[in-house]
Design a protein around this motif. Sequence first.
Motif, PDB file in Angstrom:
ATOM      1  N   ARG A 185       0.982  -1.187  -0.076  1.00  0.00           N
ATOM      2  CA  ARG A 185      -0.025  -0.001  -0.031  1.00  0.00           C
ATOM      3  C   ARG A 185       0.941   1.026  -0.036  1.00  0.00           C
ATOM      4  O   ARG A 185       0.555   2.392  -0.311  1.00  0.00           O
ATOM      5  CB  ARG A 185      -0.797   0.055   1.181  1.00  0.00           C
ATOM      6  N   GLU A 218       2.685   3.806  -1.474  1.00  0.00           N
ATOM      7  CA  GLU A 218       3.010   4.430  -2.656  1.00  0.00           C
ATOM      8  C   GLU A 218       4.278   4.379  -3.538  1.00  0.00           C
ATOM      9  O   GLU A 218       4.366   4.120  -4.633  1.00  0.00           O
ATOM     10  CB  GLU A 218       2.584   6.135  -2.768  1.00  0.00           C
ATOM     11  N   ARG A 266       4.704   0.596  -4.522  1.00  0.00           N
ATOM     12  CA  ARG A 266       3.483  -0.037  -5.020  1.00  0.00           C
ATOM     13  C   ARG A 266       3.560  -0.954  -6.484  1.00  0.00           C
ATOM     14  O   ARG A 266       2.882  -1.856  -6.373  1.00  0.00           O
ATOM     15  CB  ARG A 266       2.341   1.116  -5.230  1.00  0.00           C
TER      16      ARG A 266
END
Lengths: 252, 434
Positions: B44, B46, B49
């Motif tokens: 999760r 960023e 990801r």
Amino acid sequence: MLEIRDLRATAGDKEILRGIDLTVNPGEVHAVMGPNGSGKSTLAQVLAGHPAYKVTGGSIRYRGEDLLELEPEARAQAGLFLAFQYPVEIPGVSNAYFLRAAYNEIRKANGLEEVDSMDFLDLLEEKLKLVEWEPEIMSRAVNSGFSGGEKKRNEILQMAVLEPTLAILDETDSGLDIDALRIVAAGVNKLRRPDNATIVVTHYQRLLNYIVPDFVHVLSGGRIVKSGGKELALELEARGYEWLEDAVGAAS
Amino acid sequence: MSDTLVQELEARAGTATAEGPEWLEPVRRAARERFARTGFPSPRDEEWRFTPIGPIAQGTWRSAPAGARGVTREQLAPFLFGRDDWSTLVFVNGVYAEGLSRTALLPGVRAGSLAEALRADGALLEPHLSRHAPIEGSPFTALNTAFLGDGGVVHVGAGAELTAPIHLLFVTTAEAGGAVVHPRNLLVIERGARAAIIESYVTLAPGQSYWTNPVTEVSVAPGAWVEHTRIQRESERAYHVGLTHVDQYRDSHYRSFTLAMGGALARHNLHVRLNDENIETLMYGLYLTRGEQVADNHTAIYHDQPNCRSWEVYKGILDGRSRAVFNGKVFVKPEAQKTDAKQTNRNLLLSDGAKVDTKPQLEIFADDVKCTHGATVGRLDELARFYARSRGIPAPAADRLLTYAFAAEVIDEVALAPVREELDRLVLERLGGL
């Protein structure tokens, strides 16, 4: 050397060549003229095997072979050369490397030994003189950042090195100033031999002052509507293309 | 997940860790604690990801066995290039191998192992080590710092000119299978100095799965000029997650070239901070992937001060079912007026199964700047293909030529000819020649 019979070709859904007949013999220079959109560049590209065009009818025999059966590289290996109207830039590959690769592929295909870079440089030196160029141009990437004139001159250099049997010059004069035109034309003239032939595709008569044709053909609407000697080009220059198009329109 | 690593970290905390100066232990401790707290990044997050780090996070990684047992200079020949007088520092499974290394004595230049420098010369290291790459930046950096022990240290004194590059060569052997190594490099280029440094990650065990977790800190003092080349040729079953953090100062020039062609998963973060005016930064990258490889490049350039120029070109050539990730951040602070930043990411897909995620990320808070970016994903140019074929070059050779040309365009930017030639050779070899 080249026999085109009832050649028809399309780009997408559009029929551009609508029955071309043309015969070219060794030693001859043919000029193919015509207004924009008449199909003259398409004819040049179809001869070289451009994948964007589909041949839908007719035949092309080149030195006794069915040209349409040959891949573009096989056509080049059999001595056909197209000087592009818009030569392609290939950043990352030097002009020298590219040309030597092409030269060696053609030699290989004809059962000749490949040449190493030293021998190739010797050959190149002589050919560069033909287009009045310094060797520096060879270390630049292929056509990359070249001016319009340099690109056209590079096409003629390639032609000089590859020594084609049939050379097709597609709008080689477009975008050239008078000095570049003179150099390019002089290069082409020096490459003329009794056993090779040239097709000059051009919109204007100007180039034909320098490369004097034996035959002039006028293309309109995908067909050759008139053929004649070099004086036909002068007549076109004086009268434009409309009178021919009108005449054809009236006849059909 | 990271349990075994945390256990090992705790074990280290109990005993005296590797030798080193007094100031180092709090640095390692903070990093240990940091990683124990954060663990590996989650999907999760960023920043991570698109990076499938599952096999790393879920793996059980032991420490690599030390020593260069059985490794010969001959075995290293495929990875060495340039001239004999270049200094080469060889690290086998993360540990400096003096017997395999060659160091030429150059005035004003020191090049050696971090382990040795920690024993002998803590004063040089203290202002730099772990001062450039913060442990908060990434759990992988924290982990590297917690295990910090060996790597390359290059110090180029003020005004010194490195006439030949220094090559830091990290080799893994079959014994590294299932193990992790944490190379830690420090490159300090002092005022007005000039240097070229090459960092290579290679393997003698191309079938092995292991994990390399390197961190390189670079300090480029005022007026210095640096060319930094990074060659990543890990095993295609290995994992590689690396960070290069660069701090640049006034009037300096830093140029990096990153070649990534190994690893099942290979990620490289390149962060460059421009701490003063009139700095120039060039970042070039090339990644070649095939099979199921994943190549991930994250770059970040911090324009903190006015009148600086950064220029970035990353290119990728993807085959098979491989995947590439490119994320390019450009941060321009409000005071960084007259910033000139350009970023380009171009990808060439050789197969239908290959995939690219490319994301430029520009955060610009100054108004008088020139910042551009562009990203492309495409196939070989049909027209160029026809052009080459119309000159007699058969289609497969034309494709190889154009693919090579795509790569060569960025390789050409490397300043040092022998380095450029080696990169050229590696890429040609990978593409199957011309």
